[in-house]
Motif scaffolding. Structure first.
Motif, PDB file in Angstrom:
ATOM      1  N   LEU A 105       0.836  -1.203   0.000  1.00  0.00           N
ATOM      2  CA  LEU A 105       0.000   0.000   0.000  1.00  0.00           C
ATOM      3  C   LEU A 105       0.868   1.248   0.000  1.00  0.00           C
ATOM      4  N   PHE A 106       1.974   1.205   0.719  1.00  0.00           N
ATOM      5  CA  PHE A 106       2.896   2.334   0.764  1.00  0.00           C
ATOM      6  C   PHE A 106       3.382   2.690  -0.645  1.00  0.00           C
ATOM      7  N   GLN A 107       3.745   1.683  -1.440  1.00  0.00           N
ATOM      8  CA  GLN A 107       4.248   1.932  -2.794  1.00  0.00           C
ATOM      9  C   GLN A 107       3.121   2.248  -3.771  1.00  0.00           C
ATOM     10  N   TRP A 108       2.023   1.517  -3.659  1.00  0.00           N
ATOM     11  CA  TRP A 108       0.928   1.620  -4.632  1.00  0.00           C
ATOM     12  C   TRP A 108       0.333   3.022  -4.691  1.00  0.00           C
ATOM     13  N   ARG A 109       0.282   3.717  -3.554  1.00  0.00           N
ATOM     14  CA  ARG A 109      -0.447   4.991  -3.507  1.00  0.00           C
ATOM     15  C   ARG A 109       0.180   6.069  -4.381  1.00  0.00           C
ATOM     16  N   HIS A 110       1.467   5.931  -4.700  1.00  0.00           N
ATOM     17  CA  HIS A 110       2.139   6.931  -5.534  1.00  0.00           C
ATOM     18  C   HIS A 110       1.549   6.921  -6.944  1.00  0.00           C
ATOM     19  N   GLY A 111       1.152   8.087  -7.411  1.00  0.00           N
ATOM     20  CA  GLY A 111       0.571   8.206  -8.740  1.00  0.00           C
ATOM     21  C   GLY A 111      -0.925   7.933  -8.787  1.00  0.00           C
ATOM     22  N   GLN A 112      -1.518   7.542  -7.650  1.00  0.00           N
ATOM     23  CA  GLN A 112      -2.954   7.312  -7.599  1.00  0.00           C
ATOM     24  C   GLN A 112      -3.684   8.594  -7.201  1.00  0.00           C
ATOM     25  N   SER A 113      -4.943   8.691  -7.578  1.00  0.00           N
ATOM     26  CA  SER A 113      -5.735   9.852  -7.178  1.00  0.00           C
ATOM     27  C   SER A 113      -6.031   9.776  -5.684  1.00  0.00           C
ATOM     28  N   PRO A 114      -6.231  10.924  -5.022  1.00  0.00           N
ATOM     29  CA  PRO A 114      -6.586  10.906  -3.601  1.00  0.00           C
ATOM     30  C   PRO A 114      -7.814  10.045  -3.319  1.00  0.00           C
ATOM     31  N   GLN A 115      -8.787  10.060  -4.231  1.00  0.00           N
ATOM     32  CA  GLN A 115      -9.994   9.267  -4.024  1.00  0.00           C
ATOM     33  C   GLN A 115      -9.681   7.774  -4.016  1.00  0.00           C
ATOM     34  N   ARG A 116      -8.860   7.321  -4.948  1.00  0.00           N
ATOM     35  CA  ARG A 116      -8.511   5.903  -5.006  1.00  0.00           C
ATOM     36  C   ARG A 116      -7.713   5.487  -3.782  1.00  0.00           C
ATOM     37  N   VAL A 117      -6.808   6.357  -3.324  1.00  0.00           N
ATOM     38  CA  VAL A 117      -6.017   6.039  -2.134  1.00  0.00           C
ATOM     39  C   VAL A 117      -6.922   5.936  -0.914  1.00  0.00           C
ATOM     40  N   THR A 118      -7.871   6.867  -0.800  1.00  0.00           N
ATOM     41  CA  THR A 118      -8.803   6.830   0.322  1.00  0.00           C
ATOM     42  C   THR A 118      -9.656   5.569   0.283  1.00  0.00           C
ATOM     43  N   GLU A 119     -10.090   5.181  -0.898  1.00  0.00           N
ATOM     44  CA  GLU A 119     -10.879   3.958  -1.022  1.00  0.00           C
ATOM     45  C   GLU A 119     -10.078   2.732  -0.601  1.00  0.00           C
ATOM     46  N   LYS A 120      -8.795   2.713  -0.961  1.00  0.00           N
ATOM     47  CA  LYS A 120      -7.964   1.571  -0.566  1.00  0.00           C
ATOM     48  C   LYS A 120      -7.728   1.576   0.940  1.00  0.00           C
ATOM     49  N   LEU A 121      -7.582   2.760   1.500  1.00  0.00           N
ATOM     50  CA  LEU A 121      -7.442   2.863   2.953  1.00  0.00           C
ATOM     51  C   LEU A 121      -8.715   2.383   3.638  1.00  0.00           C
ATOM     52  N   GLN A 122      -9.866   2.719   3.076  1.00  0.00           N
ATOM     53  CA  GLN A 122     -11.141   2.236   3.613  1.00  0.00           C
ATOM     54  C   GLN A 122     -11.178   0.705   3.622  1.00  0.00           C
ATOM     55  N   THR A 123     -10.660   0.096   2.556  1.00  0.00           N
ATOM     56  CA  THR A 123     -10.601  -1.366   2.497  1.00  0.00           C
ATOM     57  C   THR A 123      -9.763  -1.919   3.645  1.00  0.00           C
ATOM     58  N   ALA A 124      -8.631  -1.264   3.897  1.00  0.00           N
ATOM     59  CA  ALA A 124      -7.761  -1.701   4.995  1.00  0.00           C
ATOM     60  C   ALA A 124      -8.456  -1.548   6.340  1.00  0.00           C
ATOM     61  N   VAL A 125      -9.158  -0.445   6.527  1.00  0.00           N
ATOM     62  CA  VAL A 125      -9.885  -0.215   7.779  1.00  0.00           C
ATOM     63  C   VAL A 125     -11.008  -1.233   7.932  1.00  0.00           C
ATOM     64  N   ALA A 126     -11.683  -1.563   6.831  1.00  0.00           N
ATOM     65  CA  ALA A 126     -12.831  -2.468   6.885  1.00  0.00           C
ATOM     66  C   ALA A 126     -12.451  -3.873   7.324  1.00  0.00           C
ATOM     67  N   LEU A 127     -11.200  -4.267   7.147  1.00  0.00           N
ATOM     68  CA  LEU A 127     -10.760  -5.588   7.595  1.00  0.00           C
ATOM     69  C   LEU A 127     -10.591  -5.667   9.109  1.00  0.00           C
ATOM     70  N   LEU A 128     -10.397  -4.521   9.747  1.00  0.00           N
ATOM     71  CA  LEU A 128      -9.989  -4.527  11.152  1.00  0.00           C
ATOM     72  C   LEU A 128     -11.057  -5.013  12.134  1.00  0.00           C
ATOM     73  N   PRO A 129     -12.326  -4.668  11.982  1.00  0.00           N
ATOM     74  CA  PRO A 129     -13.302  -5.225  12.927  1.00  0.00           C
ATOM     75  C   PRO A 129     -13.335  -6.756  12.911  1.00  0.00           C
ATOM     76  N   THR A 130     -13.208  -7.354  11.723  1.00  0.00           N
ATOM     77  CA  THR A 130     -13.152  -8.818  11.640  1.00  0.00           C
ATOM     78  C   THR A 130     -11.874  -9.339  12.271  1.00  0.00           C
ATOM     79  N   LEU A 131     -10.762  -8.694  11.974  1.00  0.00           N
ATOM     80  CA  LEU A 131      -9.491  -9.123  12.534  1.00  0.00           C
ATOM     81  C   LEU A 131      -9.514  -9.071  14.060  1.00  0.00           C
ATOM     82  N   ALA A 132     -10.153  -8.051  14.607  1.00  0.00           N
ATOM     83  CA  ALA A 132     -10.224  -7.908  16.067  1.00  0.00           C
ATOM     84  C   ALA A 132     -10.958  -9.068  16.715  1.00  0.00           C
TER      85      ALA A 132
END
Length: 337
Positions: A105-132
């Protein structure tokens, strides 16, 4: 890390033997592709079919692959995307894993639009309640002793080695009192499954999923911990409004039983306390990686970690004494090479 085969590497004969046993079909000579902050390294080999595999090289006795296998199974059972384990040699410290590519994710975000990066971050956040909700039976407890030991890396490695200052007896006594206060606060929080290093360099981006890696140090600890690792990443300075939105998104999906009936504001207070503990630890670890292990690149990440620490301290009036104690030790970024 150079993408070069190291035929004279001391681990290479054992690695070749492992591959000959586990992949008797034709495969290419393994190439060393990366290493991490521990003693683990990662090699890639290509099969006759064209598929590739990653070999985790975790040399004993300093490294142990059994925790990785254990946690990989726990996470796979609850649907968290993790690399498939194809083969293992727990005695020699080798695992044959699914190849997730090279794009974190650190590398991928370069060159992406802010919206796409935020959406990918949302995906990462969405995994956390299940992981917990993962199985914590038999995992180490993130208890006061462990939390305090981590924070003690700050005076030992960051202040003493990086800042070249030894705490006076009075400063040390003050530090001990503050450290214990932070520990006491964190152990009262809801305790759940904690990845412990859930951030942009441990999330692999693929077209159809975001896959979690480097989970072998999982513990049972504070509910806010993994979200702190992600949103107060030592490698990315996420915008403040994004952090607030992601905290709210996370809290919306956390099962009520895990949150023990807290409000979002109470959770955000926990988040700040956890951030202080984690950033104190990370400052110490980055200094240790440089001075003990010769991995000096982590010194470039000290200033952002310091800023994150003080953003959290600004939200906690009870820790004004810690902010004052640390004031003389602000890092200076090393010169670019």
């Amino acid at each position: 890390m150079p993408h070069t085969a190291f035929l004279d590497d001391p681990r290479y004969p054992a690695l070749s033997h492992f591959l000959a046993q586990m992949l008797p079909e034709t495969h290419t000579q393994p190439i060393l592709v990366s290493s991490d902050a521990s003693g683990r390294r990662y090699w890639r080999t290509r099969l006759k079919s064209g598929e590739t595999r990653i070999i985790m090289d975790a040399p004993p006795p300093g490294e142990d692959v059994l925790p990785f296998i254990d946690v990989q199974q726990r996470l796979a059972r609850i649907g968290i995307p993790v690399p498939t384990l194809h083969a293992q040699d727990t005695t020699q410290g080798f695992l044959l894993l699914e190849d997730l590519g090279d794009e974190t994710l650190f590398q991928w975000r370069h060159g992406q639009s802010p919206q796409r990066v935020t959406e990918k971050l949302q995906t990462a956040v969405a995994l956390l309640p299940t992981l917990a909700e993962g199985d914590t039976e038999g995992l180490p407890e993130f208890d006061a002793e462990r939390l305090g030991r981590e924070m003690d890396l700050l005076p030992e490695w960051y202040i003493q080695h990086h800042c070249q200052h030894a705490l006076s007896p009075a400063e040390q006594a003050q530090w001990n009192q503050i450290r214990d206060r932070i520990c006491a606060r964190l152990i009262t929080m809801p305790q759940v499954f904690v990845h412990r290093d859930y951030h942009s360099r441990n999330l692999m981006v693929q077209p159809d999923r975001l896959t979690v890696i480097d989970f072998q140090d999982a513990v049972r600890g504070p509910l806010a911990y993994d979200l702190v690792s992600l949103l107060r990443d030592s490698y990315i300075d996420w915008p403040a409004d994004v952090i607030l939105a992601m905290q709210a998104l996370y809290w919306e999906h956390v099962p009520t039983a895990l949150g023990h009936g807290q409000s979002l504001d109470e959770f955000r207070a926990d988040f700040a306390w956890v951030a202080v503990q984690r950033h104190l630890k990370v400052l110490g670890i980055f200094a240790r990686l440089s001075f003990r292990d010769g991995k000096h690149g982590y010194l470039h990440d000290l200033p952002l970690t310091w800023r994150h620490l003080h953003c959290a301290l600004a939200l906690i009036p009870e820790l004004e004494d810690l902010a004052a104690l640390l004031a003389p030790f602000a890092p200076i970024a090393p010169a670019s090479t």
